[in-house]
Design a protein around this motif. Structure first.
Motif, mmCIF file in Angstrom:
data_model
loop_
_atom_site.group_PDB
_atom_site.id
_atom_site.type_symbol
_atom_site.label_atom_id
_atom_site.label_comp_id
_atom_site.label_asym_id
_atom_site.label_seq_id
_atom_site.Cartn_x
_atom_site.Cartn_y
_atom_site.Cartn_z
ATOM 1 N N GLY A 30 -5.851 8.693 0.875
ATOM 2 C CA GLY A 30 -6.427 8.719 2.218
ATOM 3 C C GLY A 30 -5.348 8.623 3.264
ATOM 4 N N PRO A 31 -5.695 8.631 4.540
ATOM 5 C CA PRO A 31 -4.726 8.551 5.633
ATOM 6 C C PRO A 31 -4.079 7.196 5.713
ATOM 7 C CG PRO A 31 -6.964 8.502 6.490
ATOM 8 C CD PRO A 31 -7.072 8.790 5.026
ATOM 9 N N ALA A 32 -3.018 7.112 6.507
ATOM 10 C CA ALA A 32 -2.178 5.914 6.580
ATOM 11 C C ALA A 32 -2.955 4.689 6.972
ATOM 12 C CB ALA A 32 -1.031 6.141 7.578
ATOM 13 N N ASP A 33 -3.910 4.825 7.900
ATOM 14 C CA ASP A 33 -4.603 3.641 8.366
ATOM 15 C C ASP A 33 -5.632 3.139 7.368
ATOM 16 O OD1 ASP A 33 -6.257 5.757 8.612
ATOM 17 O OD2 ASP A 33 -7.008 5.244 10.619
ATOM 18 N N GLU A 34 -5.875 3.931 6.290
ATOM 19 C CA GLU A 34 -6.817 3.491 5.280
ATOM 20 C C GLU A 34 -6.119 3.052 3.998
ATOM 21 O OE1 GLU A 34 -9.502 6.659 4.673
ATOM 22 O OE2 GLU A 34 -10.431 6.506 6.661
ATOM 23 N N THR A 35 -4.902 3.563 3.737
ATOM 24 C CA THR A 35 -4.199 3.219 2.512
ATOM 25 C C THR A 35 -3.475 1.898 2.640
ATOM 26 O OG1 THR A 35 -2.293 4.482 3.262
ATOM 27 C CG2 THR A 35 -3.875 5.622 1.853
ATOM 28 N N ILE A 57 7.810 -3.799 14.414
ATOM 29 C CA ILE A 57 7.280 -3.613 13.068
ATOM 30 C C ILE A 57 7.260 -2.115 12.770
ATOM 31 C CG2 ILE A 57 5.356 -4.037 11.503
ATOM 32 C CD1 ILE A 57 4.483 -6.322 13.325
ATOM 33 N N ASN A 58 7.983 -1.709 11.727
ATOM 34 C CA ASN A 58 8.037 -0.310 11.331
ATOM 35 C C ASN A 58 7.403 -0.129 9.956
ATOM 36 O OD1 ASN A 58 9.420 0.799 13.595
ATOM 37 N ND2 ASN A 58 11.321 -0.120 12.853
ATOM 38 N N ARG A 59 6.840 1.053 9.740
ATOM 39 C CA ARG A 59 6.189 1.378 8.474
ATOM 40 C C ARG A 59 6.741 2.698 7.960
ATOM 41 N NH1 ARG A 59 0.018 2.027 9.280
ATOM 42 N NH2 ARG A 59 0.750 3.854 10.429
ATOM 43 N N GLU A 60 7.281 2.692 6.725
ATOM 44 C CA GLU A 60 7.819 3.896 6.108
ATOM 45 C C GLU A 60 7.249 4.046 4.702
ATOM 46 O OE1 GLU A 60 12.021 3.658 6.062
ATOM 47 O OE2 GLU A 60 12.255 3.620 8.251
ATOM 48 N N VAL A 61 6.987 5.250 4.346
ATOM 49 C CA VAL A 61 6.493 5.516 3.006
ATOM 50 C C VAL A 61 7.606 5.292 2.002
ATOM 51 C CG1 VAL A 61 5.473 7.257 1.475
ATOM 52 C CG2 VAL A 61 4.851 7.198 3.897
ATOM 53 N N THR A 62 7.317 4.590 0.906
ATOM 54 C CA THR A 62 8.328 4.349 -0.126
ATOM 55 C C THR A 62 8.605 5.649 -0.883
ATOM 56 O OG1 THR A 62 6.668 3.737 -1.773
ATOM 57 C CG2 THR A 62 7.548 1.975 -0.381
ATOM 58 N N GLY A 118 0.788 -1.229 0.000
ATOM 59 C CA GLY A 118 0.000 0.000 0.000
ATOM 60 C C GLY A 118 0.814 1.270 0.000
ATOM 61 N N GLY A 119 1.969 1.255 -0.708
ATOM 62 C CA GLY A 119 2.815 2.444 -0.754
ATOM 63 C C GLY A 119 3.749 2.579 0.422
ATOM 64 N N TYR A 120 3.846 1.555 1.242
ATOM 65 C CA TYR A 120 4.706 1.579 2.425
ATOM 66 C C TYR A 120 5.714 0.428 2.380
ATOM 67 C CZ TYR A 120 1.367 4.849 4.459
ATOM 68 O OH TYR A 120 0.572 5.937 4.700
ATOM 69 N N LYS A 121 6.862 0.650 2.969
ATOM 70 C CA LYS A 121 7.831 -0.409 3.213
ATOM 71 C C LYS A 121 7.671 -0.852 4.663
ATOM 72 C CE LYS A 121 12.747 -1.603 3.331
ATOM 73 N NZ LYS A 121 14.139 -1.119 3.187
ATOM 74 N N ILE A 122 7.303 -2.097 4.835
ATOM 75 C CA ILE A 122 7.072 -2.640 6.177
ATOM 76 C C ILE A 122 8.266 -3.514 6.548
ATOM 77 C CG2 ILE A 122 5.399 -3.765 7.664
ATOM 78 C CD1 ILE A 122 4.254 -1.453 6.006
ATOM 79 N N THR A 123 8.930 -3.199 7.653
ATOM 80 C CA THR A 123 10.076 -3.988 8.112
ATOM 81 C C THR A 123 9.711 -4.700 9.410
ATOM 82 O OG1 THR A 123 11.010 -2.088 9.308
ATOM 83 C CG2 THR A 123 11.753 -2.446 7.040
ATOM 84 N N PHE A 124 10.174 -5.931 9.507
ATOM 85 C CA PHE A 124 9.914 -6.776 10.676
ATOM 86 C C PHE A 124 11.252 -7.178 11.282
ATOM 87 C CE2 PHE A 124 6.437 -7.192 7.763
ATOM 88 C CZ PHE A 124 5.301 -7.286 8.538
ATOM 89 N N GLU A 125 11.424 -6.910 12.557
ATOM 90 C CA GLU A 125 12.608 -7.357 13.308
ATOM 91 C C GLU A 125 12.139 -8.214 14.478
ATOM 92 O OE1 GLU A 125 16.242 -4.702 13.845
ATOM 93 O OE2 GLU A 125 14.632 -3.243 13.577
ATOM 94 N N VAL A 126 12.778 -9.365 14.622
ATOM 95 C CA VAL A 126 12.430 -10.271 15.721
ATOM 96 C C VAL A 126 13.717 -10.639 16.450
ATOM 97 C CG1 VAL A 126 11.280 -12.403 16.389
ATOM 98 C CG2 VAL A 126 10.537 -11.192 14.337
ATOM 99 N N LYS A 127 13.755 -10.392 17.740
ATOM 100 C CA LYS A 127 14.915 -10.728 18.573
ATOM 101 C C LYS A 127 14.447 -11.593 19.743
ATOM 102 C CE LYS A 127 15.701 -6.348 19.143
ATOM 103 N NZ LYS A 127 16.289 -5.062 19.616
#
Length: 325
Positions: free
Chosen positions: A149-154, A93-98, A43-52
């Motif tokens: 629309g806003p982040a939680d809708e896109t 979990i981080n979310r950044e706009v591409t 949805g136009g975002y780069k989602i990164t997952f880190e697990v430690k």
């Protein structure tokens, strides 16, 4: 000692049943320490997952993610718990706009007005000093949003977002498990080697045990001979009773048998497919107890030294086993 028993067998066998869904892993040993990472675009975002993950008596899961995704927390927690049985697991979990989506962002004027109004209320009502800068405003959530629309809708529908989060988390968990399996193989190899050393010590104790009574009998007979000045008779019957009492008091056959049984149970646990850390901890406590009993019973310098060596080895095993899941 049977040669095959002292051989260190291959320790890791990982089977991936379904790489794109929840991964079923059948290890011989897992460490509780590991790190995994994955990323995907959605949805136009780069989602990164880190697990430690680090050591813990239980399975403790700590989640950090954007606030509007907290509704998926229970689902994500269950995914982690389906992979990991023991240890503290931190999921970030981080979310950044591409870059492509950033060019499509627009200013949310209503959000800016709301932030400025809230700042004025704080200043007037509570007397707080300070001014909002342009950088402060642009860094606030919801100020810049995609045109649609806003982040939680896109980020797509609820089902699409849920599936995306589950997929990304599972991929990072797969990386984490691979690291935990590699680390676990080294830990298990060291534990197998140390168990072999313990078996050698136990075998030496078993070989020395019969000599304790015979040496005591010879020393006691010699001592009585030296002390006998003819004023008291030497009674073989009483002498034999004394030796029998001593033999019963210093008998360590049961302790040696239980030690050998504990060694075999440790090997079975390390070769099994279930988490073994807690059971190993219990067995190590039992082995320490048997070793302490042997040390209190034996009346022989070599046996005492072997007992001390076994206790030192058990302490090293305890430290290593504390990292096993």
């Amino acid at each position: 000692m049977d040669e095959a028993r002292t051989q260190i067998v291959p320790l890791v066998s990982v089977v991936i049943i379904n790489y794109n869904s929840v991964m079923d892993v059948i290890p011989l040993s897992f460490s509780m320490t590991g790190y995994g990472q994955s990323s995907l675009q959605f949805g136009g975002y780069k989602i990164t997952f880190e697990v430690k993950s680090v050591n813990n008596r239980y399975c403790e899961v700590v989640l950090r993610m954007p606030r509007d995704w907290t509704v998926y927390e229970d689902m994500l927690r269950r995914i982690v718990q389906s992979h990991i049985k023991r240890g503290r697991v931190d999921v970030i979990i981080n979310r950044e706009v591409t870059e492509e989506a950033a060019s499509l962002q627009v200013l949310n004027r209503n959000a800016v007005k709301s932030y400025l109004k809230s700042a004025e209320v704080l200043k007037d009502e509570f007397g707080l000093p300070g001014e909002l800068t342009l950088r402060d405003i642009l860094s606030m959530p919801g100020v810049m949003e995609l045109k649609d629309g806003p982040a939680d809708e896109t980020s797509g529908s609820s089902d699409e977002c849920s599936e995306m989060l589950a997929r990304g988390l599972t991929q990072s968990l797969q990386s984490l498990l691979q690291m935990r399996a590699r680390e676990g193989s080294y830990l298990a190899a060291d534990l197998f080697s140390r168990l072999g050393h313990l078996e050698e010590l136990q075998a030496r104790m078993a070989a020395l045990a019969p000599a304790v009574v015979s040496e005591y009998r010879d020393k006691l007979r010699l001592r009585l001979s030296e002390l006998n000045d003819g004023t008291f008779p030497f009674e073989e019957h009483k002498f034999g009773m004394e030796i029998a009492i001593f033999a019963d008091r210093c008998n360590i056959d049961e302790e040696l048998t239980r030690l050998y049984s504990h060694f075999e149970q440790c090997r079975t646990l390390l070769n099994g497919s279930e988490p073994a850390g807690r059971k190993l901890d219990f067995l190590i406590q039992e082995m320490n107890r048997e070793t302490n009993t042997i040390g209190s019973k034996c009346n022989h310098l070599t046996l005492v030294n072997l007992t001390l060596e076994m206790k030192a080895e058990l302490e090293k095993i305890r430290e290593q086993a504390a990292n096993i899941e």
